[in-house]
Enzyme design. Structure first.
Site, PDB file in Angstrom:
ATOM      1  N   HIS A 122       1.004   0.334  -8.126  1.00  0.00           N
ATOM      2  CA  HIS A 122       0.743  -0.784  -7.215  1.00  0.00           C
ATOM      3  C   HIS A 122      -0.396  -1.604  -7.832  1.00  0.00           C
ATOM      4  O   HIS A 122      -1.271  -1.049  -8.498  1.00  0.00           O
ATOM      5  CB  HIS A 122       0.297  -0.177  -5.877  1.00  0.00           C
ATOM      6  CG  HIS A 122       0.164  -1.125  -4.737  1.00  0.00           C
ATOM      7  ND1 HIS A 122      -0.906  -1.988  -4.599  1.00  0.00           N
ATOM      8  CD2 HIS A 122       0.940  -1.331  -3.639  1.00  0.00           C
ATOM      9  CE1 HIS A 122      -0.770  -2.673  -3.483  1.00  0.00           C
ATOM     10  NE2 HIS A 122       0.341  -2.302  -2.878  1.00  0.00           N
ATOM     11  N   ASP A 199      -3.534   7.878  -6.408  1.00  0.00           N
ATOM     12  CA  ASP A 199      -3.317   6.940  -5.311  1.00  0.00           C
ATOM     13  C   ASP A 199      -2.235   7.548  -4.413  1.00  0.00           C
ATOM     14  O   ASP A 199      -1.064   7.562  -4.767  1.00  0.00           O
ATOM     15  CB  ASP A 199      -2.883   5.588  -5.905  1.00  0.00           C
ATOM     16  CG  ASP A 199      -2.314   4.633  -4.860  1.00  0.00           C
ATOM     17  OD1 ASP A 199      -2.250   5.004  -3.675  1.00  0.00           O
ATOM     18  OD2 ASP A 199      -1.923   3.523  -5.247  1.00  0.00           O
ATOM     19  N   GLN A 202       1.296   6.071  -0.727  1.00  0.00           N
ATOM     20  CA  GLN A 202       2.711   6.128  -0.379  1.00  0.00           C
ATOM     21  C   GLN A 202       3.169   7.553  -0.090  1.00  0.00           C
ATOM     22  O   GLN A 202       4.229   7.761   0.470  1.00  0.00           O
ATOM     23  CB  GLN A 202       3.538   5.543  -1.539  1.00  0.00           C
ATOM     24  CG  GLN A 202       4.926   5.115  -1.180  1.00  0.00           C
ATOM     25  CD  GLN A 202       4.958   4.103  -0.054  1.00  0.00           C
ATOM     26  OE1 GLN A 202       5.672   4.302   0.922  1.00  0.00           O
ATOM     27  NE2 GLN A 202       4.191   3.041  -0.159  1.00  0.00           N
ATOM     28  N   LYS A 225      -0.306   3.783   6.670  1.00  0.00           N
ATOM     29  CA  LYS A 225       1.011   4.244   6.220  1.00  0.00           C
ATOM     30  C   LYS A 225       1.347   5.610   6.822  1.00  0.00           C
ATOM     31  O   LYS A 225       2.435   6.120   6.630  1.00  0.00           O
ATOM     32  CB  LYS A 225       1.055   4.271   4.700  1.00  0.00           C
ATOM     33  CG  LYS A 225       0.916   2.856   4.153  1.00  0.00           C
ATOM     34  CD  LYS A 225       1.318   2.697   2.730  1.00  0.00           C
ATOM     35  CE  LYS A 225       1.187   1.229   2.364  1.00  0.00           C
ATOM     36  NZ  LYS A 225       1.132   0.999   0.930  1.00  0.00           N
ATOM     37  N   CYS A 363       4.223  -5.608  -4.794  1.00  0.00           N
ATOM     38  CA  CYS A 363       2.901  -5.435  -5.416  1.00  0.00           C
ATOM     39  C   CYS A 363       2.984  -4.546  -6.649  1.00  0.00           C
ATOM     40  O   CYS A 363       2.063  -3.778  -6.941  1.00  0.00           O
ATOM     41  CB  CYS A 363       1.872  -4.855  -4.452  1.00  0.00           C
ATOM     42  SG  CYS A 363       1.560  -5.875  -3.029  1.00  0.00           S
TER      43      CYS A 363
HETATM   44  C1  PLP Z   1       0.235   0.477   0.223  1.00  0.00           C
HETATM   45  C2  PLP Z   1      -0.157   0.961  -1.103  1.00  0.00           C
HETATM   46  C3  PLP Z   1      -1.392   0.619  -1.655  1.00  0.00           C
HETATM   47  C4  PLP Z   1      -2.368  -0.312  -0.980  1.00  0.00           C
HETATM   48  O1  PLP Z   1      -2.822   0.172   0.236  1.00  0.00           O
HETATM   49  P1  PLP Z   1      -3.783  -0.741   1.140  1.00  0.00           P
HETATM   50  O2  PLP Z   1      -3.730  -0.068   2.473  1.00  0.00           O
HETATM   51  O3  PLP Z   1      -3.184  -2.113   1.148  1.00  0.00           O
HETATM   52  O4  PLP Z   1      -5.125  -0.724   0.526  1.00  0.00           O
HETATM   53  C5  PLP Z   1      -1.711   1.141  -2.889  1.00  0.00           C
HETATM   54  N1  PLP Z   1      -0.872   1.955  -3.543  1.00  0.00           N
HETATM   55  C6  PLP Z   1       0.324   2.314  -3.049  1.00  0.00           C
HETATM   56  C7  PLP Z   1       1.196   3.255  -3.826  1.00  0.00           C
HETATM   57  C8  PLP Z   1       0.720   1.818  -1.813  1.00  0.00           C
HETATM   58  O5  PLP Z   1       1.918   2.163  -1.324  1.00  0.00           O
END
Ligand code: PLP
Length: 405
Positions: A122, A199, A202, A225, A363
Protein backbone atom coordinates in the site's frame (compact mmCIF):
# COMPACT_ATOMS: atom_id res chain seq x y z
CA UNK A 1 -21.44 -20.98 19.56
CA UNK A 2 -22.64 -21.88 16.06
CA UNK A 3 -21.90 -19.39 13.32
CA UNK A 4 -25.15 -17.83 12.16
CA UNK A 5 -24.56 -15.18 9.54
CA UNK A 6 -28.14 -13.85 9.67
CA UNK A 7 -27.87 -13.26 13.41
CA UNK A 8 -24.51 -11.58 12.95
CA UNK A 9 -25.97 -9.27 10.30
CA UNK A 10 -28.52 -8.07 12.83
CA UNK A 11 -25.63 -6.64 14.87
CA UNK A 12 -24.85 -4.20 12.03
CA UNK A 13 -27.49 -1.48 11.60
CA UNK A 14 -26.06 -0.26 8.28
CA UNK A 15 -26.57 -3.67 6.66
CA UNK A 16 -30.31 -3.13 6.95
CA UNK A 17 -30.32 -0.09 4.64
CA UNK A 18 -31.04 0.21 0.95
CA UNK A 19 -28.96 1.85 -1.77
CA UNK A 20 -30.61 2.97 -5.00
CA UNK A 21 -33.74 1.11 -3.96
CA UNK A 22 -31.91 -2.21 -3.49
CA UNK A 23 -30.68 -3.89 -0.32
CA UNK A 24 -27.09 -2.80 0.36
CA UNK A 25 -24.50 -5.42 -0.57
CA UNK A 26 -21.34 -4.13 1.07
CA UNK A 27 -18.24 -5.62 -0.54
CA UNK A 28 -15.72 -2.89 0.20
CA UNK A 29 -14.46 -4.32 3.46
CA UNK A 30 -10.82 -4.00 2.47
CA UNK A 31 -11.31 -0.21 2.50
CA UNK A 32 -13.16 -0.17 5.82
CA UNK A 33 -15.40 -2.58 7.70
CA UNK A 34 -18.87 -1.79 9.01
CA UNK A 35 -19.48 -1.26 12.73
CA UNK A 36 -21.59 -3.46 15.00
CA UNK A 37 -24.04 -1.89 17.44
CA UNK A 38 -21.71 -2.79 20.36
CA UNK A 39 -19.01 -0.50 18.96
CA UNK A 40 -21.45 2.31 18.17
CA UNK A 41 -22.95 2.04 21.67
CA UNK A 42 -19.50 2.17 23.21
CA UNK A 43 -18.80 5.54 21.54
CA UNK A 44 -22.21 6.94 22.50
CA UNK A 45 -21.77 5.74 26.07
CA UNK A 46 -18.37 7.41 26.42
CA UNK A 47 -19.61 10.80 25.21
CA UNK A 48 -22.93 10.49 27.09
CA UNK A 49 -21.67 9.38 30.47
CA UNK A 50 -17.93 9.76 31.16
CA UNK A 51 -16.33 12.08 28.59
CA UNK A 52 -13.20 13.54 30.20
CA UNK A 53 -9.53 13.91 29.36
CA UNK A 54 -7.39 10.97 30.41
CA UNK A 55 -4.30 10.74 32.63
CA UNK A 56 -4.83 14.31 33.80
CA UNK A 57 -7.37 14.72 36.53
CA UNK A 58 -8.08 13.24 39.91
CA UNK A 59 -11.78 13.67 39.29
CA UNK A 60 -14.06 10.67 38.85
CA UNK A 61 -14.88 11.11 35.17
CA UNK A 62 -11.22 11.42 34.25
CA UNK A 63 -10.42 8.28 36.19
CA UNK A 64 -13.25 6.37 34.53
CA UNK A 65 -12.09 7.49 31.09
CA UNK A 66 -8.46 6.63 31.88
CA UNK A 67 -9.44 3.18 33.16
CA UNK A 68 -11.51 2.45 30.06
CA UNK A 69 -8.72 3.64 27.74
CA UNK A 70 -6.11 1.54 29.54
CA UNK A 71 -8.47 -1.46 29.58
CA UNK A 72 -8.67 -1.14 25.78
CA UNK A 73 -4.88 -1.18 25.62
CA UNK A 74 -5.00 -4.45 27.60
CA UNK A 75 -7.54 -5.90 25.16
CA UNK A 76 -5.22 -5.07 22.27
CA UNK A 77 -2.26 -6.55 24.16
CA UNK A 78 -4.06 -9.82 24.86
CA UNK A 79 -5.54 -10.11 21.41
CA UNK A 80 -2.16 -9.89 19.69
CA UNK A 81 -0.32 -11.82 22.42
CA UNK A 82 1.98 -8.90 23.20
CA UNK A 83 4.32 -9.27 26.16
CA UNK A 84 3.94 -5.85 27.82
CA UNK A 85 1.02 -3.43 27.65
CA UNK A 86 3.46 -0.52 27.24
CA UNK A 87 4.52 -2.05 23.92
CA UNK A 88 1.07 -1.11 22.59
CA UNK A 89 1.13 2.47 21.25
CA UNK A 90 -2.21 3.94 20.25
CA UNK A 91 -1.91 5.79 16.97
CA UNK A 92 -4.24 7.47 14.49
CA UNK A 93 -3.95 4.34 12.32
CA UNK A 94 -1.59 2.32 10.17
CA UNK A 95 -0.30 5.30 8.20
CA UNK A 96 0.55 7.15 11.41
CA UNK A 97 2.31 4.10 12.87
CA UNK A 98 4.50 3.62 9.79
CA UNK A 99 5.44 7.30 9.70
CA UNK A 100 6.33 7.18 13.38
CA UNK A 101 8.77 4.30 12.82
CA UNK A 102 10.18 5.67 9.55
CA UNK A 103 10.80 9.01 11.22
CA UNK A 104 12.38 7.34 14.23
CA UNK A 105 14.94 5.53 12.09
CA UNK A 106 16.32 8.75 10.57
CA UNK A 107 19.16 9.02 13.07
CA UNK A 108 20.06 5.31 12.87
CA UNK A 109 20.76 5.12 9.15
CA UNK A 110 23.37 6.49 6.82
CA UNK A 111 24.56 6.16 3.24
CA UNK A 112 25.50 2.60 2.37
CA UNK A 113 22.62 1.19 4.40
CA UNK A 114 19.75 -0.51 2.61
CA UNK A 115 16.09 -1.01 3.37
CA UNK A 116 13.75 -3.48 1.68
CA UNK A 117 10.11 -3.09 0.70
CA UNK A 118 7.86 -5.44 -1.28
CA UNK A 119 6.15 -4.80 -4.61
CA UNK A 120 2.81 -5.64 -2.97
CA UNK A 121 2.63 -2.63 -0.67
CA UNK A 122 0.00 0.00 0.00
CA UNK A 123 1.30 3.53 -0.65
CA UNK A 124 1.37 4.14 3.09
CA UNK A 125 4.09 1.48 3.39
CA UNK A 126 6.10 2.95 0.49
CA UNK A 127 6.06 6.74 0.66
CA UNK A 128 7.19 7.23 4.30
CA UNK A 129 10.24 5.07 3.51
CA UNK A 130 11.02 7.01 0.33
CA UNK A 131 10.97 10.13 2.49
CA UNK A 132 13.36 8.39 4.90
CA UNK A 133 15.66 7.62 1.94
CA UNK A 134 15.66 11.29 0.97
CA UNK A 135 16.61 12.30 4.51
CA UNK A 136 19.36 9.73 4.96
CA UNK A 137 20.67 8.70 1.53
CA UNK A 138 19.89 5.00 2.14
CA UNK A 139 18.84 2.77 -0.73
CA UNK A 140 15.40 1.23 -1.17
CA UNK A 141 15.27 -2.30 -2.67
CA UNK A 142 12.09 -4.01 -3.83
CA UNK A 143 11.06 -7.68 -3.47
CA UNK A 144 9.34 -8.53 -6.79
CA UNK A 145 6.12 -10.49 -7.28
CA UNK A 146 5.27 -13.19 -9.80
CA UNK A 147 2.29 -13.44 -12.15
CA UNK A 148 0.14 -14.86 -9.33
CA UNK A 149 0.79 -11.81 -7.15
CA UNK A 150 3.03 -13.76 -4.78
CA UNK A 151 6.35 -12.45 -3.43
CA UNK A 152 9.42 -14.14 -4.92
CA UNK A 153 11.36 -15.21 -1.84
CA UNK A 154 14.43 -16.33 -3.78
CA UNK A 155 14.79 -12.73 -4.99
CA UNK A 156 14.27 -11.47 -1.45
CA UNK A 157 17.11 -13.69 -0.31
CA UNK A 158 19.40 -12.08 -2.90
CA UNK A 159 18.47 -8.58 -1.75
CA UNK A 160 19.30 -9.29 1.89
CA UNK A 161 22.84 -8.49 3.03
CA UNK A 162 24.69 -7.15 6.01
CA UNK A 163 23.81 -3.68 4.70
CA UNK A 164 20.09 -4.37 5.18
CA UNK A 165 18.79 -2.49 8.20
CA UNK A 166 15.04 -2.76 7.81
CA UNK A 167 12.46 -4.80 5.93
CA UNK A 168 8.80 -3.74 5.69
CA UNK A 169 6.05 -5.81 4.14
CA UNK A 170 2.35 -6.19 4.58
CA UNK A 171 0.84 -9.24 6.18
CA UNK A 172 -1.97 -9.40 3.61
CA UNK A 173 -2.16 -7.37 0.39
CA UNK A 174 -5.18 -5.06 0.28
CA UNK A 175 -5.11 -5.00 -3.52
CA UNK A 176 -4.88 -8.74 -4.26
CA UNK A 177 -5.59 -10.56 -0.99
CA UNK A 178 -2.26 -12.43 -1.02
CA UNK A 179 -1.21 -13.64 2.43
CA UNK A 180 2.54 -13.13 2.71
CA UNK A 181 4.79 -15.66 4.46
CA UNK A 182 5.79 -13.13 7.10
CA UNK A 183 7.21 -15.64 9.59
CA UNK A 184 9.74 -16.71 6.96
CA UNK A 185 10.39 -13.11 5.87
CA UNK A 186 11.06 -12.08 9.48
CA UNK A 187 13.34 -15.05 10.12
CA UNK A 188 15.40 -14.34 7.00
CA UNK A 189 15.75 -10.65 7.90
CA UNK A 190 16.80 -11.44 11.45
CA UNK A 191 19.53 -13.76 10.17
CA UNK A 192 21.07 -10.66 8.60
CA UNK A 193 20.46 -8.53 11.68
CA UNK A 194 17.74 -6.43 10.03
CA UNK A 195 14.56 -5.32 11.81
CA UNK A 196 11.11 -5.95 10.33
CA UNK A 197 7.95 -3.89 10.28
CA UNK A 198 4.75 -5.64 9.22
CA UNK A 199 1.77 -3.66 7.96
CA UNK A 200 -1.17 -5.60 9.35
CA UNK A 201 -3.94 -3.25 8.24
CA UNK A 202 -5.48 -5.78 5.91
CA UNK A 203 -4.79 -8.86 7.97
CA UNK A 204 -6.34 -8.23 11.36
CA UNK A 205 -9.96 -8.46 10.25
CA UNK A 206 -9.31 -11.94 8.86
CA UNK A 207 -6.78 -13.57 11.16
CA UNK A 208 -5.45 -13.23 14.68
CA UNK A 209 -1.67 -12.75 14.62
CA UNK A 210 0.48 -13.90 17.54
CA UNK A 211 3.12 -11.19 17.64
CA UNK A 212 5.44 -12.89 20.12
CA UNK A 213 5.45 -16.11 18.09
CA UNK A 214 6.20 -14.12 14.93
CA UNK A 215 9.07 -12.36 16.71
CA UNK A 216 8.29 -9.26 14.62
CA UNK A 217 9.95 -5.96 15.61
CA UNK A 218 7.06 -3.64 14.65
CA UNK A 219 3.47 -4.38 13.69
CA UNK A 220 0.91 -1.75 12.75
CA UNK A 221 -2.81 -1.86 12.13
CA UNK A 222 -5.97 0.29 11.96
CA UNK A 223 -9.09 -0.22 14.08
CA UNK A 224 -11.48 0.73 11.28
CA UNK A 225 -10.71 -2.39 9.24
CA UNK A 226 -11.54 -4.49 12.33
CA UNK A 227 -15.07 -3.12 12.83
CA UNK A 228 -13.73 -0.31 15.02
CA UNK A 229 -13.80 3.45 14.44
CA UNK A 230 -11.65 5.42 12.00
CA UNK A 231 -8.72 7.51 13.16
CA UNK A 232 -7.31 5.06 15.69
CA UNK A 233 -4.90 2.16 15.44
CA UNK A 234 -2.03 0.37 17.03
CA UNK A 235 1.72 0.35 16.73
CA UNK A 236 3.36 -2.62 18.40
CA UNK A 237 7.08 -2.37 18.92
CA UNK A 238 9.45 -4.55 20.88
CA UNK A 239 10.31 -2.77 24.12
CA UNK A 240 13.99 -2.48 23.18
CA UNK A 241 13.12 -0.78 19.89
CA UNK A 242 10.58 1.58 21.42
CA UNK A 243 13.08 2.62 24.06
CA UNK A 244 15.67 3.33 21.36
CA UNK A 245 13.44 5.28 18.97
CA UNK A 246 13.07 9.01 19.58
CA UNK A 247 9.57 10.46 20.10
CA UNK A 248 7.70 11.37 16.92
CA UNK A 249 5.74 14.34 18.19
CA UNK A 250 6.31 16.61 21.15
CA UNK A 251 3.56 17.91 23.37
CA UNK A 252 1.51 17.21 26.43
CA UNK A 253 1.37 13.73 27.97
CA UNK A 254 4.68 12.59 26.46
CA UNK A 255 7.03 14.31 28.92
CA UNK A 256 8.45 13.59 32.36
CA UNK A 257 9.62 17.15 33.00
CA UNK A 258 9.75 20.34 30.93
CA UNK A 259 12.00 23.33 31.49
CA UNK A 260 13.45 25.69 28.90
CA UNK A 261 16.87 24.19 29.58
CA UNK A 262 15.93 20.57 29.11
CA UNK A 263 12.91 18.35 28.68
CA UNK A 264 12.86 14.68 29.58
CA UNK A 265 10.45 12.26 28.02
CA UNK A 266 7.90 10.05 29.65
CA UNK A 267 8.31 6.27 29.60
CA UNK A 268 6.44 3.89 27.31
CA UNK A 269 3.83 4.08 25.94
CA UNK A 270 3.33 7.78 26.72
CA UNK A 271 6.55 8.88 24.99
CA UNK A 272 4.78 8.20 21.67
CA UNK A 273 1.33 9.49 22.63
CA UNK A 274 1.64 13.27 22.62
CA UNK A 275 -1.53 15.32 22.99
CA UNK A 276 -5.09 14.30 23.74
CA UNK A 277 -5.67 11.05 21.88
CA UNK A 278 -8.79 9.69 20.23
CA UNK A 279 -10.15 8.52 23.60
CA UNK A 280 -13.55 7.31 22.42
CA UNK A 281 -11.83 5.68 19.44
CA UNK A 282 -9.34 3.81 21.60
CA UNK A 283 -12.06 2.53 23.91
CA UNK A 284 -14.20 1.49 20.94
CA UNK A 285 -11.18 -0.25 19.36
CA UNK A 286 -11.17 -2.46 22.46
CA UNK A 287 -14.91 -3.09 22.05
CA UNK A 288 -14.38 -4.06 18.39
CA UNK A 289 -11.71 -6.58 19.35
CA UNK A 290 -14.01 -8.04 22.01
CA UNK A 291 -16.80 -8.28 19.44
CA UNK A 292 -14.62 -10.10 16.89
CA UNK A 293 -13.40 -12.52 19.54
CA UNK A 294 -16.96 -13.31 20.58
CA UNK A 295 -17.58 -14.50 17.02
CA UNK A 296 -14.18 -16.19 16.95
CA UNK A 297 -11.46 -16.04 14.33
CA UNK A 298 -11.76 -19.74 13.49
CA UNK A 299 -15.37 -19.15 12.48
CA UNK A 300 -14.52 -15.92 10.67
CA UNK A 301 -11.76 -17.61 8.66
CA UNK A 302 -13.91 -20.61 7.77
CA UNK A 303 -16.87 -18.52 6.60
CA UNK A 304 -14.73 -16.09 4.61
CA UNK A 305 -12.86 -18.94 2.97
CA UNK A 306 -16.16 -20.43 1.86
CA UNK A 307 -17.21 -17.08 0.37
CA UNK A 308 -13.86 -16.68 -1.37
CA UNK A 309 -14.00 -20.15 -2.94
CA UNK A 310 -17.60 -19.72 -4.05
CA UNK A 311 -17.11 -16.21 -5.45
CA UNK A 312 -13.91 -17.21 -7.26
CA UNK A 313 -15.73 -20.10 -8.97
CA UNK A 314 -18.73 -17.99 -9.94
CA UNK A 315 -16.71 -15.03 -11.22
CA UNK A 316 -14.18 -17.15 -13.12
CA UNK A 317 -17.08 -18.65 -15.07
CA UNK A 318 -17.77 -15.23 -16.64
CA UNK A 319 -16.07 -15.12 -20.04
CA UNK A 320 -13.35 -12.51 -20.35
CA UNK A 321 -13.07 -12.02 -16.59
CA UNK A 322 -9.57 -12.19 -15.17
CA UNK A 323 -8.70 -12.36 -11.47
CA UNK A 324 -5.46 -10.76 -10.28
CA UNK A 325 -3.92 -12.42 -7.25
CA UNK A 326 -4.20 -16.17 -7.59
CA UNK A 327 -1.75 -17.41 -4.98
CA UNK A 328 -2.66 -20.38 -2.80
CA UNK A 329 -2.52 -18.38 0.44
CA UNK A 330 -5.18 -15.82 -0.07
CA UNK A 331 -7.87 -14.08 1.92
CA UNK A 332 -11.35 -12.97 0.86
CA UNK A 333 -10.36 -10.21 -1.56
CA UNK A 334 -11.01 -10.61 -5.29
CA UNK A 335 -9.48 -8.12 -7.72
CA UNK A 336 -10.64 -8.51 -11.32
CA UNK A 337 -11.18 -6.97 -14.72
CA UNK A 338 -13.28 -7.85 -17.73
CA UNK A 339 -11.50 -7.67 -21.06
CA UNK A 340 -12.14 -4.40 -22.86
CA UNK A 341 -14.08 -2.73 -20.02
CA UNK A 342 -12.79 -0.05 -17.68
CA UNK A 343 -13.10 -1.07 -14.00
CA UNK A 344 -14.75 2.25 -13.14
CA UNK A 345 -17.64 1.53 -15.52
CA UNK A 346 -18.31 -1.81 -13.87
CA UNK A 347 -18.20 -0.20 -10.41
CA UNK A 348 -20.70 2.46 -11.46
CA UNK A 349 -23.21 -0.03 -12.82
CA UNK A 350 -23.04 -2.42 -9.87
CA UNK A 351 -23.51 0.53 -7.49
CA UNK A 352 -26.81 1.27 -9.23
CA UNK A 353 -27.79 -2.24 -8.14
CA UNK A 354 -26.90 -1.52 -4.49
CA UNK A 355 -23.51 -3.24 -4.54
CA UNK A 356 -20.49 -1.46 -3.09
CA UNK A 357 -17.15 -2.51 -4.60
CA UNK A 358 -13.99 -0.51 -4.97
CA UNK A 359 -12.47 0.38 -8.32
CA UNK A 360 -9.08 1.88 -9.07
CA UNK A 361 -5.50 1.21 -8.02
CA UNK A 362 -6.36 0.58 -4.33
CA UNK A 363 -3.46 2.77 -3.15
CA UNK A 364 -1.08 0.21 -4.68
CA UNK A 365 -0.05 1.64 -8.05
CA UNK A 366 3.14 -0.45 -8.38
CA UNK A 367 1.00 -3.62 -8.49
CA UNK A 368 -1.17 -2.17 -11.26
CA UNK A 369 2.00 -1.15 -13.15
CA UNK A 370 3.28 -4.72 -12.85
CA UNK A 371 0.13 -6.04 -14.52
CA UNK A 372 0.05 -3.04 -16.91
CA UNK A 373 -3.52 -2.15 -16.00
CA UNK A 374 -5.04 1.14 -14.77
CA UNK A 375 -6.79 -0.60 -11.90
CA UNK A 376 -9.20 -3.37 -11.00
CA UNK A 377 -12.65 -3.94 -9.58
CA UNK A 378 -12.19 -5.23 -6.04
CA UNK A 379 -14.80 -7.16 -4.12
CA UNK A 380 -13.71 -7.79 -0.53
CA UNK A 381 -15.76 -9.97 1.78
CA UNK A 382 -16.24 -9.89 5.53
CA UNK A 383 -17.67 -12.49 7.90
CA UNK A 384 -21.09 -10.79 7.68
CA UNK A 385 -21.37 -11.28 3.91
CA UNK A 386 -23.44 -14.13 2.47
CA UNK A 387 -23.51 -16.46 -0.52
CA UNK A 388 -26.65 -14.65 -1.68
CA UNK A 389 -24.60 -11.46 -1.81
CA UNK A 390 -22.00 -13.24 -3.95
CA UNK A 391 -24.85 -14.24 -6.27
CA UNK A 392 -26.02 -10.62 -6.41
CA UNK A 393 -22.49 -9.50 -7.31
CA UNK A 394 -22.11 -12.10 -10.03
CA UNK A 395 -25.48 -11.20 -11.56
CA UNK A 396 -24.61 -7.49 -11.45
CA UNK A 397 -21.22 -8.03 -13.09
CA UNK A 398 -22.88 -10.08 -15.84
CA UNK A 399 -25.39 -7.30 -16.37
CA UNK A 400 -22.62 -4.69 -16.51
CA UNK A 401 -20.75 -6.79 -19.05
CA UNK A 402 -23.81 -7.03 -21.29
CA UNK A 403 -24.45 -3.29 -21.06
CA UNK A 404 -20.83 -2.33 -21.74
CA UNK A 405 -20.02 -4.63 -24.66
C1 PLP B 1 -5.91 0.29 4.71
C2 PLP B 1 -4.49 -0.06 4.59
C3 PLP B 1 -3.50 0.85 4.95
C4 PLP B 1 -3.79 2.25 5.42
O1 PLP B 1 -4.53 2.29 6.59
P1 PLP B 1 -5.03 3.70 7.17
O2 PLP B 1 -6.07 3.30 8.16
O3 PLP B 1 -5.58 4.46 6.01
O4 PLP B 1 -3.86 4.37 7.77
C5 PLP B 1 -2.19 0.44 4.85
N1 PLP B 1 -1.87 -0.79 4.42
C6 PLP B 1 -2.79 -1.70 4.06
C7 PLP B 1 -2.35 -3.06 3.62
C8 PLP B 1 -4.13 -1.35 4.13
O5 PLP B 1 -5.06 -2.25 3.76
Amino acid sequence: MAFNVQEIRNDFPILQREVNGKPLVYLDNAATAQKPQAVIDCIVDYYSTYNANIHRGVHTLSQEATDAYEAARKSVQEHFNIKHDHEVIFTAGTTHGINLVANGFTGFLSEGDEIIVSALEHHSNIVPWQMLCERTGVQLKVIPIDEKGVLVLSEYEKLLSENTKLVFVNHISNALGTINPIAKIIEMAHQQGAAVLVDGAQACSHIKPDLQALDVDFYVTSAHKMCGPTGVGMLYGKETWLNKLPPYQGGGEMIAEVTFEKTTYAGLPHKFEAGTPNIAGGIAFGAAIDYLNTIGFDQIEAHEHELLTYATEQLTAIEGLKIYGTGVDKTSVISFNIEGIHPYDIGTIVDKLGIAVRTGHHCAQPIMDYYKIPGTVRASFAFYNTKEEVDALVAAVKKAKTMLT
